[in-house]
Scaffold this active site. Structure first.
Site, short mmCIF file in Angstrom:
data_model
loop_
_atom_site.label_atom_id
_atom_site.label_comp_id
_atom_site.label_asym_id
_atom_site.label_seq_id
_atom_site.Cartn_x
_atom_site.Cartn_y
_atom_site.Cartn_z
N TRP A 150 47.00 39.05 35.80
CA TRP A 150 47.30 37.61 35.70
C TRP A 150 48.76 37.36 36.02
O TRP A 150 49.63 37.51 35.17
CB TRP A 150 46.97 37.08 34.30
N HIS A 169 44.47 31.17 33.14
CA HIS A 169 43.01 31.03 33.05
C HIS A 169 42.67 30.08 31.91
O HIS A 169 43.57 29.69 31.16
CB HIS A 169 42.32 32.40 32.87
N ARG A 195 48.70 30.44 38.96
CA ARG A 195 49.10 31.85 39.10
C ARG A 195 50.22 32.00 40.11
O ARG A 195 50.22 31.34 41.16
CB ARG A 195 47.90 32.71 39.51
N GLN A 209 39.31 26.15 36.92
CA GLN A 209 38.31 27.07 36.41
C GLN A 209 37.48 26.33 35.39
O GLN A 209 37.89 25.29 34.90
CB GLN A 209 39.00 28.19 35.61
N VAL A 253 36.14 40.95 26.67
CA VAL A 253 34.69 41.12 26.53
C VAL A 253 34.31 42.60 26.51
O VAL A 253 35.00 43.44 27.06
CB VAL A 253 33.91 40.42 27.68
N ALA A 296 30.75 35.04 26.98
CA ALA A 296 31.80 34.18 27.55
C ALA A 296 31.79 34.39 29.05
O ALA A 296 31.36 35.44 29.54
CB ALA A 296 33.15 34.55 26.98
N1 DAH Z 1 39.63 34.68 32.47
C1 DAH Z 1 39.11 35.48 33.56
C2 DAH Z 1 39.98 35.25 34.80
O1 DAH Z 1 40.54 34.21 34.95
C3 DAH Z 1 37.68 35.14 33.87
C4 DAH Z 1 36.79 35.56 32.77
C5 DAH Z 1 36.22 36.82 32.79
C6 DAH Z 1 36.51 34.71 31.70
C7 DAH Z 1 35.39 37.24 31.79
C8 DAH Z 1 35.68 35.11 30.69
C9 DAH Z 1 35.10 36.40 30.75
O2 DAH Z 1 35.37 34.34 29.65
O3 DAH Z 1 34.28 36.78 29.74
O4 DAH Z 1 40.09 36.12 35.60
#
Ligand code: DAH
Length: 328
Positions: A150, A169, A195, A209, A253, A296
């Site tokens: 990130w 995110h 980003r 997003q 996760v 999620a």
């Molecule tokens: N936050 C991640 C991104 O921006 C995307 C993401 C991946 C969100 C897995 C989630 C998850 O809730 O379970 O790259």
């Protein structure tokens, strides 16, 4: 010297007897023109006391507006110089141009609608985030190598204050929501993200997003698979869509997956990251991970719009090029 009463009287009288456009124009110049009578009165105001200036000034201005109105009405009455009305009723009308939503806003609204119909709530969170919500609470402590994924815009902190950043995110809103709500629930979180990275056809420093989060006592990945497939089917207007999970890693996760989709006979397209919420994430939100489980996911809104509307480059959304914007 002319008084305002005198001017009013004679102006209205002349107006009654005026016979044609030329006479009317002469009258307009006489009273309202730059060297006209009324202008003379208004000019002389500066020599009066403040009180007189106020009453006389406001009266003169009212008269000016009223006379202008009457003259305009009379001009209409007279029509064009040849005595024919100047309204051309055969001329095609003007179509008023109306504003409308940008394709990204429209796409976001479609997404909201589909998830609302599946009993999800729509939640929002701040674009300027704290380090805690953006990373630490999502099982991404400062030393964690996955933070590298990130690229972040950090904001200069206030003295002694917490480190702040433009959220990379929408995942931090998971924690914010769980701090204030108890399961069972299901939410989506649409929003703007940032980003610090080089732009190309599929990356921009600014994008949208939406996050999804469903938590209960026995919510599982099979539930998730059903919901994403339903979502794709609705979003892509009834086309049959298949989804598949590939193992992947996101610190928030466990297990983590990458979700691909394909239309009938098409190639697999990578759509989003997802997984079962990590126990550490539940702990950060003060849940007991033995009580609850859930899934999620996080998906790019531009990506969905690009597939649906066959847009080759993400930068087009932000170009402000009307030739692009007006197509939708
Ligand atoms: N936050 C991640 C991104 O921006 C995307 C993401 C991946 C969100 C897995 C989630 C998850 O809730 O379970 O790259």
């Amino acid at each position: 010297m002319l008084t305002i009463e005198g001017i009013e009287k004679s102006a209205y009288k002349e107006l009654e007897t005026v016979k044609d456009r030329d006479g009317l124009e002469a009258l307009r110049v006489k009273y309202l023109g730059r060297k006209g009578d009324l202008t003379g009165v208004l000019r002389s105001l500066k020599d009066l006391s403040e009180k007189e200036r106020k009453t006389l000034g406001s009266r003169a201005n009212k008269f000016k507006d009223k006379l202008q109105e009457k003259i305009d009405a009379k001009f209409l009455e007279f029509g064009e110089g040849d005595g024919v009305s100047n309204i051309d009723i055969t001329r095609p009308g003007h179509k008023p141009s109306r504003g409308y939503l940008h394709l990204l806003s429209k796409t976001e609204q479609e997404i909201r609608k589909i998830f609302l119909s599946m009993n999800f709530s729509v939640v929002e969170g701040p674009e300027l985030e704290t380090e805690f919500y953006a990373f630490n609470a999502l099982n991404l402590p400062e030393w964690h190598p996955a933070r590298e994924a990130w690229d972040t815009f950090w904001i200069k902190p206030k003295k002694g204050g917490e480190r702040m950043l433009l959220r990379p995110h929408t995942s931090p809103v998971q924690i914010r929501y769980m701090e204030e709500h108890q399961p069972p629930f299901q939410i989506i979180v649409p929003g703007r993200c940032f980003r610090y990275e080089a732009t190309d056809a599929t990356h921009d420093t600014n994008f949208y997003q939406f996050e999804g989060l469903m938590v209960g006592r026995d919510v599982n990945l099979a539930n998730f698979k059903y919901i994403v497939e339903k979502f794709f089917e609705e979003f892509f207007k009834g086309q049959k869509v298949e989804a598949r999970f590939r193992p992947s890693h996101f610190p928030f996760v466990e297990p983590g997956v990458e979700v691909d989709m394909r239309f009938k006979g098409g190639d697999w397209l990578e759509m989003m990251g997802a997984g079962m919420v990590h126990p550490k994430v539940f702990e950060a939100a003060h849940y007991d991970p033995r009580d609850f489980q859930g899934f999620a996911f996080g998906m790019g809104i531009e990506r969905l719009a690009m597939i649906k509307y066959k847009i080759p480059d993400i930068r087009m959304f932000y170009s402000g090029d009307l030739r692009f914007i007006k197509q939708f």
